[in-house]
Design a protein around this motif. Sequence first.
Motif, PDB file in Angstrom:
ATOM      1  N   ASP A 157      -1.184  12.305  -3.121  1.00 19.93           N
ATOM      2  CA  ASP A 157      -0.787  11.469  -3.991  1.00 19.93           C
ATOM      3  C   ASP A 157       0.430  10.362  -3.704  1.00 19.93           C
ATOM      4  O   ASP A 157       0.430   9.478  -4.324  1.00 19.93           O
ATOM      5  CB  ASP A 157      -0.839  11.918  -5.415  1.00 19.93           C
ATOM      6  N   SER A 158       1.639  10.894  -3.087  1.00 24.73           N
ATOM      7  CA  SER A 158       2.546  10.284  -2.857  1.00 24.73           C
ATOM      8  C   SER A 158       2.318   9.036  -1.830  1.00 24.73           C
ATOM      9  O   SER A 158       2.982   7.716  -1.814  1.00 24.73           O
ATOM     10  CB  SER A 158       3.868  11.117  -2.358  1.00 24.73           C
ATOM     11  N   PHE A 176       2.253  20.342   9.433  1.00 25.48           N
ATOM     12  CA  PHE A 176       2.537  19.087   8.779  1.00 25.48           C
ATOM     13  C   PHE A 176       1.018  18.598   8.078  1.00 25.48           C
ATOM     14  O   PHE A 176       1.244  17.969   6.996  1.00 25.48           O
ATOM     15  CB  PHE A 176       2.683  18.034   9.847  1.00 25.48           C
ATOM     16  N   ALA A 177      -0.257  19.345   8.399  1.00 23.67           N
ATOM     17  CA  ALA A 177      -1.385  18.833   7.553  1.00 23.67           C
ATOM     18  C   ALA A 177      -1.146  19.454   6.147  1.00 23.67           C
ATOM     19  O   ALA A 177      -1.707  18.895   5.135  1.00 23.67           O
ATOM     20  CB  ALA A 177      -2.551  19.537   8.303  1.00 23.67           C
ATOM     21  N   ASP A 178      -0.705  20.578   5.970  1.00 17.81           N
ATOM     22  CA  ASP A 178      -0.605  21.299   4.919  1.00 17.81           C
ATOM     23  C   ASP A 178       0.579  20.371   3.830  1.00 17.81           C
ATOM     24  O   ASP A 178       0.128  20.128   2.815  1.00 17.81           O
ATOM     25  CB  ASP A 178       0.216  22.672   4.996  1.00 17.81           C
ATOM     26  N   PHE A 179       1.397  19.747   4.414  1.00 21.65           N
ATOM     27  CA  PHE A 179       2.522  18.939   3.926  1.00 21.65           C
ATOM     28  C   PHE A 179       1.806  17.784   3.374  1.00 21.65           C
ATOM     29  O   PHE A 179       2.000  17.256   2.158  1.00 21.65           O
ATOM     30  CB  PHE A 179       3.578  18.551   4.706  1.00 21.65           C
ATOM     31  N   ALA A 180       1.065  17.056   4.189  1.00 20.44           N
ATOM     32  CA  ALA A 180       0.393  15.940   3.972  1.00 20.44           C
ATOM     33  C   ALA A 180      -0.579  15.958   2.807  1.00 20.44           C
ATOM     34  O   ALA A 180      -0.740  15.276   1.875  1.00 20.44           O
ATOM     35  CB  ALA A 180      -0.332  15.407   5.310  1.00 20.44           C
ATOM     36  N   GLN A 181      -1.407  17.172   2.665  1.00 22.86           N
ATOM     37  CA  GLN A 181      -2.107  17.545   1.841  1.00 22.86           C
ATOM     38  C   GLN A 181      -1.687  17.647   0.425  1.00 22.86           C
ATOM     39  O   GLN A 181      -2.166  17.060  -0.561  1.00 22.86           O
ATOM     40  CB  GLN A 181      -3.193  18.580   2.084  1.00 22.86           C
ATOM     41  N   ASP A 182      -0.853  18.465   0.378  1.00 23.61           N
ATOM     42  CA  ASP A 182       0.119  18.643  -0.949  1.00 23.61           C
ATOM     43  C   ASP A 182       0.746  17.429  -1.319  1.00 23.61           C
ATOM     44  O   ASP A 182       1.143  17.426  -2.624  1.00 23.61           O
ATOM     45  CB  ASP A 182       1.089  19.725  -0.562  1.00 23.61           C
ATOM     46  N   HIS A 183       0.944  16.408  -0.598  1.00 20.81           N
ATOM     47  CA  HIS A 183       1.720  15.096  -1.083  1.00 20.81           C
ATOM     48  C   HIS A 183       0.776  14.021  -1.054  1.00 20.81           C
ATOM     49  O   HIS A 183       1.336  12.787  -0.849  1.00 20.81           O
ATOM     50  CB  HIS A 183       3.006  15.071  -0.258  1.00 20.81           C
ATOM     51  N   THR A 214      -5.804  12.664   6.482  1.00 24.13           N
ATOM     52  CA  THR A 214      -5.641  13.314   4.918  1.00 24.13           C
ATOM     53  C   THR A 214      -6.135  12.063   4.003  1.00 24.13           C
ATOM     54  O   THR A 214      -6.735  12.442   2.943  1.00 24.13           O
ATOM     55  CB  THR A 214      -4.230  13.629   4.862  1.00 24.13           C
ATOM     56  N   LEU A 215      -5.627  11.091   4.211  1.00 16.18           N
ATOM     57  CA  LEU A 215      -6.113   9.733   3.380  1.00 16.18           C
ATOM     58  C   LEU A 215      -7.301   9.327   3.529  1.00 16.18           C
ATOM     59  O   LEU A 215      -7.578   8.281   2.648  1.00 16.18           O
ATOM     60  CB  LEU A 215      -4.757   8.922   3.462  1.00 16.18           C
ATOM     61  N   GLY A 216      -7.821   9.429   4.706  1.00 18.32           N
ATOM     62  CA  GLY A 216      -8.987   8.649   4.909  1.00 18.32           C
ATOM     63  C   GLY A 216      -9.102   7.200   5.278  1.00 18.32           C
ATOM     64  O   GLY A 216      -9.864   6.317   5.075  1.00 18.32           O
ATOM     65  N   ARG A 217      -7.861   6.923   5.903  1.00 17.83           N
ATOM     66  CA  ARG A 217      -7.655   5.458   6.358  1.00 17.83           C
ATOM     67  C   ARG A 217      -6.753   5.503   7.372  1.00 17.83           C
ATOM     68  O   ARG A 217      -5.848   6.559   7.657  1.00 17.83           O
ATOM     69  CB  ARG A 217      -7.316   4.545   5.165  1.00 17.83           C
ATOM     70  N   GLU A 218      -6.599   4.224   7.996  1.00 16.07           N
ATOM     71  CA  GLU A 218      -5.612   4.191   9.241  1.00 16.07           C
ATOM     72  C   GLU A 218      -4.190   4.170   8.887  1.00 16.07           C
ATOM     73  O   GLU A 218      -3.847   3.268   8.031  1.00 16.07           O
ATOM     74  CB  GLU A 218      -6.212   2.921  10.195  1.00 16.07           C
ATOM     75  N   ILE A 219      -3.316   4.928   9.335  1.00 17.30           N
ATOM     76  CA  ILE A 219      -1.744   4.990   9.264  1.00 17.30           C
ATOM     77  C   ILE A 219      -1.503   4.656  10.568  1.00 17.30           C
ATOM     78  O   ILE A 219      -1.600   5.355  11.367  1.00 17.30           O
ATOM     79  CB  ILE A 219      -1.278   6.261   8.389  1.00 17.30           C
ATOM     80  N   ARG A 220      -0.172   3.798  10.555  1.00 17.96           N
ATOM     81  CA  ARG A 220       0.631   3.623  12.021  1.00 17.96           C
ATOM     82  C   ARG A 220       1.772   3.687  11.666  1.00 17.96           C
ATOM     83  O   ARG A 220       2.449   3.454  10.927  1.00 17.96           O
ATOM     84  CB  ARG A 220       0.372   2.074  12.189  1.00 17.96           C
ATOM     85  N   TYR A 221       2.309   4.316  13.009  1.00 15.92           N
ATOM     86  CA  TYR A 221       3.752   4.421  12.981  1.00 15.92           C
ATOM     87  C   TYR A 221       4.119   3.432  14.010  1.00 15.92           C
ATOM     88  O   TYR A 221       3.527   3.132  15.129  1.00 15.92           O
ATOM     89  CB  TYR A 221       4.060   5.853  13.701  1.00 15.92           C
ATOM     90  N   VAL A 222       5.177   2.480  13.395  1.00 13.92           N
ATOM     91  CA  VAL A 222       5.864   1.488  14.338  1.00 13.92           C
ATOM     92  C   VAL A 222       7.141   1.594  14.552  1.00 13.92           C
ATOM     93  O   VAL A 222       8.097   1.429  13.770  1.00 13.92           O
ATOM     94  CB  VAL A 222       5.409   0.051  13.628  1.00 13.92           C
ATOM     95  N   PRO A 223       7.366   2.161  15.897  1.00 12.66           N
ATOM     96  CA  PRO A 223       8.836   2.348  16.241  1.00 12.66           C
ATOM     97  C   PRO A 223       9.751   1.076  15.986  1.00 12.66           C
ATOM     98  O   PRO A 223       9.150  -0.102  16.276  1.00 12.66           O
ATOM     99  CB  PRO A 223       8.920   2.623  17.641  1.00 12.66           C
TER     100      PRO A 223
END
Length: 293
Positions: free
Chosen positions: A286-287, A277-284, A215-224
């Motif tokens: 800017d956050s 979740f894709a809908d949620f990500a797109q709607d938010h 959605t953001l066009g860049r890498e996002i990582r989850y780190v437990p």
Amino acid sequence: MSRTLLITGATGTVSSALLEALRHSELEPRALVRDEAKAEQFEARGIRAVVGDLDDARSLPAAFEGVQDLWLLTPNSPRAPENNMNAVWAARRAGVERVVRLSAVGAAHDAPTRSGRLHALSDRETERSGMYWTILRPHWFMQNLLNEAGDIAAEGAFSLNMGQERLGMIDVRDIAEFAARVLTTEPDRHHGKTYTPTGPRSLSFTEVAEQLGRTLGREIRYVPTTDEVERKTLLDIGVPEWMTEMLIEYGQAYATGWGDFTTNDFQNVVGHQPRGFADFAQDHVDSFAPAHR
């Protein structure tokens, strides 16, 4: 004839979404607020606000006068059962016909979290209240990820103590739509039902990060992260100790796969699929985006 609906937790995320979902309904919403200063925001929108505090039973009778329906949401705290008791007692004395209660996913006397065990007490009380009742136990809120938005925007990564297991997370707007559907039908339609609304599919936080990245066009990582690190992080930003330990317990439970499920409750009650979740990500978007975007 219109019905008056008293909404508790009116300034919170779920109840705010519910007020929006009910905007074009025939119900007359009445927002319960703890102090007069918060009433103005509702009055400006044409919503009547009444002052009352679930901590103080004596403050409630006037707020419940003339109410037919109650949306019952109590804060997460050791006093949650007392808050529920005060609201249910005020509702009974005022002749309220129906209560729709927001509980917690997996609420049970043997739940792995203190929140779930406390909610189980209040669920039982609500069931025995003598009113029409419906209980909602929604899954993990997608909007909880907004708490991680700062790290995601600044560092392209976020950490939670939830391991790599999946959760059937749901958008708060869908919880609100679900509750609105229940509240705008006849009181006996959903009486005696306990529902667990979820999203359309169960996701790991690695999959969440990948979707945010797309959605953001860049890498996002989850780190437990570990319980200890998560605890320190929460306490350092001012989360009270009781709430911190509750959140740690949820993370521990989810890390075992406790939340890896979905239900058809939303589809069956509302009549269409919940948001993905894709809908949620797109709607938010800017956050989660960097400030200079």
